[in-house]
Write an enzyme that holds these catalytic residues in place. Sequence first.
Site, short mmCIF file in Angstrom:
data_model
loop_
_atom_site.label_atom_id
_atom_site.label_comp_id
_atom_site.label_asym_id
_atom_site.label_seq_id
_atom_site.Cartn_x
_atom_site.Cartn_y
_atom_site.Cartn_z
N ALA A 123 0.83 -1.21 0.00
CA ALA A 123 0.00 0.00 0.00
C ALA A 123 0.86 1.26 0.00
O ALA A 123 1.40 1.65 1.04
CB ALA A 123 -0.93 -0.03 1.20
N THR A 125 0.01 3.92 -2.89
CA THR A 125 -0.79 4.93 -3.60
C THR A 125 -1.86 5.59 -2.72
O THR A 125 -2.51 4.93 -1.91
CB THR A 125 -1.47 4.26 -4.81
OG1 THR A 125 -0.45 3.71 -5.62
CG2 THR A 125 -2.27 5.26 -5.63
N GLU A 126 -2.02 6.89 -2.93
CA GLU A 126 -3.11 7.64 -2.30
C GLU A 126 -3.70 8.57 -3.35
O GLU A 126 -3.14 8.70 -4.44
CB GLU A 126 -2.56 8.48 -1.13
CG GLU A 126 -1.99 7.65 -0.02
CD GLU A 126 -1.49 8.48 1.16
OE1 GLU A 126 -1.65 9.73 1.13
OE2 GLU A 126 -0.96 7.88 2.10
N ARG A 267 -10.57 -19.12 -39.92
CA ARG A 267 -11.44 -18.11 -40.52
C ARG A 267 -11.16 -18.02 -42.03
O ARG A 267 -10.07 -17.61 -42.45
CB ARG A 267 -11.18 -16.76 -39.85
CG ARG A 267 -11.89 -15.59 -40.47
CD ARG A 267 -13.36 -15.60 -40.16
NE ARG A 267 -14.00 -14.38 -40.65
CZ ARG A 267 -15.30 -14.30 -40.90
NH1 ARG A 267 -16.08 -15.35 -40.70
NH2 ARG A 267 -15.81 -13.17 -41.32
N GLY A 340 -14.63 -8.32 -36.69
CA GLY A 340 -15.83 -8.02 -35.88
C GLY A 340 -15.99 -8.97 -34.70
O GLY A 340 -16.44 -8.56 -33.62
N GLU A 363 2.04 0.11 -11.07
CA GLU A 363 3.46 0.00 -10.64
C GLU A 363 4.31 1.03 -11.36
O GLU A 363 5.46 0.78 -11.74
CB GLU A 363 3.97 -1.44 -10.78
CG GLU A 363 3.34 -2.27 -9.67
CD GLU A 363 3.93 -3.64 -9.48
OE1 GLU A 363 5.14 -3.81 -9.73
OE2 GLU A 363 3.18 -4.54 -9.05
N GLY A 364 3.71 2.19 -11.55
CA GLY A 364 4.39 3.32 -12.20
C GLY A 364 3.97 3.41 -13.66
O GLY A 364 4.16 2.46 -14.41
N THR A 365 3.39 4.55 -14.04
CA THR A 365 2.98 4.73 -15.45
C THR A 365 4.21 4.59 -16.35
O THR A 365 5.35 4.78 -15.89
CB THR A 365 2.39 6.13 -15.67
OG1 THR A 365 3.41 7.10 -15.37
CG2 THR A 365 1.16 6.38 -14.81
#
Length: 389
Positions: A123, A125-126, A267, A340, A363-365
């Site tokens: 924990a 992040t805020e 396909r 589709g 975990e970090g951008t």
Amino acid sequence: MDYYLSEELEMIRDLARKIATEMIAPRAAELDEKEEFPWEIINILKESDFMGVYLPEEYGGLGGGILELSVVVEELSRACGGVAVSYAANALGSFPILLFGTEEQKKKYLPDVASGEKLAAFALTESEAGSDAGNVKTTAKKDGDFYVLNGRKQWITNGGEADVYTVIASVKPNKGARGLSAFIVEKDTPGFSFGKKEKKMGIRCSSTRELIFEDCRIPAENLLGLESRGFMVAMKTLDMARPGVAAQAIGIAQGALDHAIAFGMERVQFGHAITTYQAIKHKIAECSTRIEAARALTYATAKMIDKNEKNYSKESAMCKLFASDTAMFVTTEAIQIYGGHGYMREYPVEKYFRDAKITQIYEGTNEIQKNVIANEALREARKNRKKTN
Ligand code: COS
């Protein structure tokens, strides 16, 4: 591609693949739809001794490392990104104890994590501390033999399900990142509660909750590492955990590509399977190459960590960046190969696409990863310059 994994690791990989194929894949769509925490699958992983695959034998683990963990996460992610992150977040939650815990703390907490008896969560992040991780507002005030925690943590993976939480809080609110400390908080501590389960785009079976601390008193011996060195605990934890996100992204990408190839071979358009056309072949080639490059970078980084290299911030950020961008690229192409059908929830690839997106964020951008990589590269360049002058 053969990475010449040890015989033991190949056995671990094969068992993880079997569990993923036979037990996770058939349930992935239902777990996603119901947004149900995959306890049944976590229990299978527990019985297979996978929860502590990365932990030393002296603490009840299998004695592997980040490479073993990455291989398992990758295999689980081929079937379901949500199950895989619930598994990987347990390791993330335990890393601060593994890296900074005293012998006593390790002996008290790690064996239960290794056996799967207790699930862990991390924990940091805020609401105001996302990319700006040093801006933590949750406070921890010393009161005799206790610390008293007040504040809220946001978007915590395994929140509510985990038993052991490693929490970053501020002991010196005017000192920013340099006033943070890390703590171990047990689930049933009075004053510790949980917010609602978040409704997410992807990895929907995993649990993401707010943690609420209201005059939550924890024993002073639950301090992890030195007081005011909590930011370093958090950063080192993330350095160790990012290859796990990379592995998750690789598994998601591989799973989506496997489905797309199988679909494309069946396909028929213009009288032939669409995989006979160059347009589709080139997509398969591009996706396969990027996945393999991501895997090679991630395994190399994991090995570096397992060899106890001192600094692997750059490599860890690089594999997370490259693998998560690969996952987004491959899942987009997989949907395109399905046409589709790919857009319909009846087919599996739209879930891979939704699950992939978070790997570029958490975990970090990836923007933060680029800052970390560039800063480390510049630091190395300055060091080399000094040496040659
Ligand atoms: N290992 C060890 N120490 C580190 C470190 C690392 N990987 N990264 C930073 N530090 C240290 C710095 O050396 C510095 O030390 P001093 O106080 O001795 O000078 C201190 O930590 C502060 O570093 P910096 O000034 O670089 O901190 P910033 O506030 O600028 O933040 C980033 C750095 C942006 C990299 C950090 O906040 C970050 O990683 N943010 C993303 C957080 C994240 O991943 N969140 C995801 C949620 S958790 S699952």
